[in-house]
Structures are given as structure tokens and as C-alpha cells.
Design a protein around this motif. Sequence first.
Motif, PDB file in Angstrom:
ATOM      1  N   ALA A  16       0.792  -1.231   0.000  1.00  0.00           N
ATOM      2  CA  ALA A  16       0.000   0.000   0.000  1.00  0.00           C
ATOM      3  C   ALA A  16       0.820   1.275   0.000  1.00  0.00           C
ATOM      4  O   ALA A  16       0.260   2.366  -0.037  1.00  0.00           O
ATOM      5  CB  ALA A  16      -0.952   0.019   1.196  1.00  0.00           C
ATOM      6  N   GLN A  17       2.134   1.155   0.052  1.00  0.00           N
ATOM      7  CA  GLN A  17       2.994   2.343   0.043  1.00  0.00           C
ATOM      8  C   GLN A  17       4.116   2.122  -0.966  1.00  0.00           C
ATOM      9  O   GLN A  17       5.234   1.794  -0.608  1.00  0.00           O
ATOM     10  CB  GLN A  17       3.551   2.626   1.436  1.00  0.00           C
ATOM     11  N   GLY A  18       3.814   2.254  -2.244  1.00  0.00           N
ATOM     12  CA  GLY A  18       4.806   2.024  -3.277  1.00  0.00           C
ATOM     13  C   GLY A  18       5.891   3.088  -3.275  1.00  0.00           C
ATOM     14  O   GLY A  18       5.725   4.185  -2.735  1.00  0.00           O
ATOM     15  N   ALA A  19       7.031   2.736  -3.880  1.00  0.00           N
ATOM     16  CA  ALA A  19       8.161   3.663  -3.937  1.00  0.00           C
ATOM     17  C   ALA A  19       8.056   4.638  -5.097  1.00  0.00           C
ATOM     18  O   ALA A  19       8.810   5.604  -5.168  1.00  0.00           O
ATOM     19  CB  ALA A  19       9.468   2.868  -4.050  1.00  0.00           C
ATOM     20  N   PRO A  71     -11.909   2.929   9.625  1.00  0.00           N
ATOM     21  CA  PRO A  71     -10.916   4.009   9.636  1.00  0.00           C
ATOM     22  C   PRO A  71     -10.356   4.268   8.243  1.00  0.00           C
ATOM     23  O   PRO A  71     -10.068   3.339   7.488  1.00  0.00           O
ATOM     24  CB  PRO A  71      -9.826   3.470  10.573  1.00  0.00           C
ATOM     25  N   MET A  72     -10.185   5.542   7.918  1.00  0.00           N
ATOM     26  CA  MET A  72      -9.650   5.933   6.619  1.00  0.00           C
ATOM     27  C   MET A  72      -8.132   5.764   6.590  1.00  0.00           C
ATOM     28  O   MET A  72      -7.441   6.129   7.538  1.00  0.00           O
ATOM     29  CB  MET A  72     -10.004   7.391   6.308  1.00  0.00           C
ATOM     30  N   GLU A  73      -7.644   5.180   5.481  1.00  0.00           N
ATOM     31  CA  GLU A  73      -6.215   5.013   5.263  1.00  0.00           C
ATOM     32  C   GLU A  73      -5.805   5.672   3.959  1.00  0.00           C
ATOM     33  O   GLU A  73      -6.585   5.692   3.001  1.00  0.00           O
ATOM     34  CB  GLU A  73      -5.851   3.526   5.183  1.00  0.00           C
ATOM     35  N   GLU A  74      -4.581   6.188   3.924  1.00  0.00           N
ATOM     36  CA  GLU A  74      -4.007   6.640   2.664  1.00  0.00           C
ATOM     37  C   GLU A  74      -3.132   5.524   2.105  1.00  0.00           C
ATOM     38  O   GLU A  74      -2.252   5.005   2.791  1.00  0.00           O
ATOM     39  CB  GLU A  74      -3.164   7.903   2.830  1.00  0.00           C
ATOM     40  N   ARG A  75      -3.401   5.163   0.858  1.00  0.00           N
ATOM     41  CA  ARG A  75      -2.637   4.120   0.180  1.00  0.00           C
ATOM     42  C   ARG A  75      -2.166   4.655  -1.170  1.00  0.00           C
ATOM     43  O   ARG A  75      -2.973   5.201  -1.937  1.00  0.00           O
ATOM     44  CB  ARG A  75      -3.492   2.875  -0.039  1.00  0.00           C
ATOM     45  N   MET A  86       4.067  -7.503 -13.799  1.00  0.00           N
ATOM     46  CA  MET A  86       3.003  -8.494 -13.628  1.00  0.00           C
ATOM     47  C   MET A  86       2.106  -8.104 -12.469  1.00  0.00           C
ATOM     48  O   MET A  86       2.580  -7.707 -11.388  1.00  0.00           O
ATOM     49  CB  MET A  86       3.632  -9.878 -13.375  1.00  0.00           C
ATOM     50  N   PHE A  87       0.805  -8.193 -12.685  1.00  0.00           N
ATOM     51  CA  PHE A  87      -0.188  -7.764 -11.703  1.00  0.00           C
ATOM     52  C   PHE A  87       0.094  -6.337 -11.247  1.00  0.00           C
ATOM     53  O   PHE A  87      -0.160  -5.960 -10.100  1.00  0.00           O
ATOM     54  CB  PHE A  87      -0.244  -8.707 -10.501  1.00  0.00           C
ATOM     55  N   ASN A  88       0.649  -5.518 -12.161  1.00  0.00           N
ATOM     56  CA  ASN A  88       0.924  -4.108 -11.892  1.00  0.00           C
ATOM     57  C   ASN A  88       1.880  -3.904 -10.725  1.00  0.00           C
ATOM     58  O   ASN A  88       1.855  -2.870 -10.060  1.00  0.00           O
ATOM     59  CB  ASN A  88      -0.386  -3.347 -11.659  1.00  0.00           C
ATOM     60  N   GLY A  89       2.715  -4.916 -10.457  1.00  0.00           N
ATOM     61  CA  GLY A  89       3.666  -4.820  -9.361  1.00  0.00           C
ATOM     62  C   GLY A  89       3.182  -5.391  -8.050  1.00  0.00           C
ATOM     63  O   GLY A  89       3.890  -5.323  -7.042  1.00  0.00           O
ATOM     64  N   TYR A  90       1.992  -5.987  -8.043  1.00  0.00           N
ATOM     65  CA  TYR A  90       1.412  -6.534  -6.812  1.00  0.00           C
ATOM     66  C   TYR A  90       1.390  -8.062  -6.817  1.00  0.00           C
ATOM     67  O   TYR A  90       0.588  -8.674  -6.108  1.00  0.00           O
ATOM     68  CB  TYR A  90       0.003  -5.969  -6.616  1.00  0.00           C
ATOM     69  N   GLU A  91       2.288  -8.670  -7.574  1.00  0.00           N
ATOM     70  CA  GLU A  91       2.289 -10.129  -7.688  1.00  0.00           C
ATOM     71  C   GLU A  91       2.520 -10.799  -6.339  1.00  0.00           C
ATOM     72  O   GLU A  91       1.891 -11.824  -6.027  1.00  0.00           O
ATOM     73  CB  GLU A  91       3.352 -10.581  -8.687  1.00  0.00           C
TER      74      GLU A  91
END
Length: 331
Positions: free
Chosen positions: A74-77, A138-142, A310-315
Motif C-alpha cells: 500500500a505504500q509504493g516507492a 478508519p480511513m487510510e491513505e494508500r 506483472m499484476f501491476n507490481g502486486y504479484e
Amino acid sequence: MSPRERRNGFNHPTACDITPRAIFEQRRSLLQALAAGGAGTVLAGWAARDARAQMAPPGKLPALKAVRSTLAGAQGADKPTPHELVTSYNNFYEFGTDKADPARRAHTLKTEPWTVSIEGELRKPLKLDLDALLKLAPMEERIYRMRCVEGWSMVIPWIGWSLAELIRKVEPTGNAKFVEFTTLADPAQMPGLRSRVLDWPYVEGLRLDEAMHPLTMMAFGLYGEVLPKQNGAPLRLVVPWKYGFKSGKSIVRIRFTEKQPATSWNLAAAQEYGFYSNVNPKVDHPRWSQATERRIGEDGLLQRRRPTLMFNGYEAQVGQLYAGMDLAKFY
């Protein structure tokens, strides 16, 4: 006449007395014009819109507070795409098929009052207003990558909560295998509904295990503010490992079903837009490669293309959902 032709309205003449064949050709031409990797003039048009968008002022919508998510993935670079591009370069065909149409036209959308019906194979069906939805979890920022099937991408800091939070509250029955999402379709608010490019309302769907995955998100904001109307206000789905069109906007109904739902782009062109629509650089769209992508706002006019992941980086997070599946068949 086939059932599909009747479903698509081909048996009804338009105001201009367009023939069914002409309607089909119009749809095909529009889809081709929207394709990524087109002629240089198309790329030049994209670049020009990017340049204009970068001069736009930032949004001034109400703030939406959230904590930074600690969820894996949830916190990509990647550096987030500038706010002014995220809010001015959009696909939201209910307001038009040009990327600039939603920002110009979506002011007509009325987001209050707003109610979402959660129904189908459930033990506890609900009808929730926007205030109840905002307080549900609860709201999260991702910060998620977003990859469009057209071959471009963004990185967006969304605000919301995992869809699983809602699913657990409504308690799906053992018959629930899929989740269907339906977008508002009001011609008085959405001028793009006059277009024949899709059947309205816009419908998308997920397998139940995909919907339950913690990365699958109901988003209510971006960049620290409530969602702009052109981005799918007041709430939208975000499924970061799938092509962007899977993430329905301005949702009014969530329905749990035993059978796979019929989805809008799959009905329009099944050979091009499968039900799963996972980001897969090894499986090309029939009319263009999916191996690379163009990051919006990056590098100016001579924009480089970066490899698609692959999988947009969420493999690592979602690959197990598709273990043993033929991803070329189930595209």
C-alpha cells in the motif's frame, strides 16, 4: 437479430437514423481511437493535454483525514503523479470519451444525498448513506499504481478502506461467489450517457476472494481531499492489480451473486476485455502490446515507455489468487 444486438439497442434507430452497421462501425472506430500506442498525432495530443494540465491549479475540496496504511503493497516507492494530472486526465465515459471531458463536465454530478444499496446473497443486506459509509471503517491513505488498459499509468494516493470491511458486515451466504458493482446512470447529470459506446449503467465485477483481498479498496478521496467528481465521487472501487476500467466510479449498488456478472466492457467487446482483466505484460490486447506503459506526466513530449509489471507490481500480494489458472485464457 441476435439477443446481443437487441441488448445493445441495435434494433432502435437513432435520432440521426444511423443503421445498425453504422453504429457498430462507430463503436469500433471509437475503441480504436482510444487505443494506446497509436499514431504520433495521438501521442502529441496526449502530450499537449499533459502540458495544459500541469498549469492547472490544485484542487480546493474538503479535506479527508486518513492515517498512512501499513498494509503490504500500500505504500509504493513510485513518485505520485501530480494532483493536477490525476484530476484532469480521466476516463469516465458517463461524462464523455475524451480525457478532458470529465473535468469539464462532471460538475453536474450531485453527490449529496447519496445512497449505496448492498444486496444479493447476503445475511444482512444494507442500504447506507454516504455519512454511514465514511464512518464504516478508519480511513487510510494508500499509494497505488494505476495501469489503464490503453497503455498509460499513474501513481495515486487514495484515501479509503478495504472493501473487506464492508463485506464482513453484510455476511455473504455460501452462495455468494462474485460481487457486482453498478455506477450511477442519470442522463440529467451525465451527458455522456447519450453515447452508444457502452450499455448503461456501467457494471463491473470481481470474484468474492478478489473483493475480499485487503488491497481491494473503497476510495472516498485522493491527495488528502474528498474525491473530485471527475475521479468517481463520492466513492469508487480501486483494484490496483487490474486494469483501471475494473474500478467502477460513483457506485450506487453492490450486489453479491452466485454467477459471474455480465460486465460493461466484456459485453461491448468480449474478445478484447475479459472478466478478470489482470495487468499482464505477457498477454497483449488484440490491438496493442501490454508489455510497456507510458507514465502520465513523465518526460514531456518524448515520453519513454517503462516495462509493465506483472499484476501491476502486486504479484507478491495477489499472485496466489490465480495459482494454477491459465492467465491467457482467463484474461
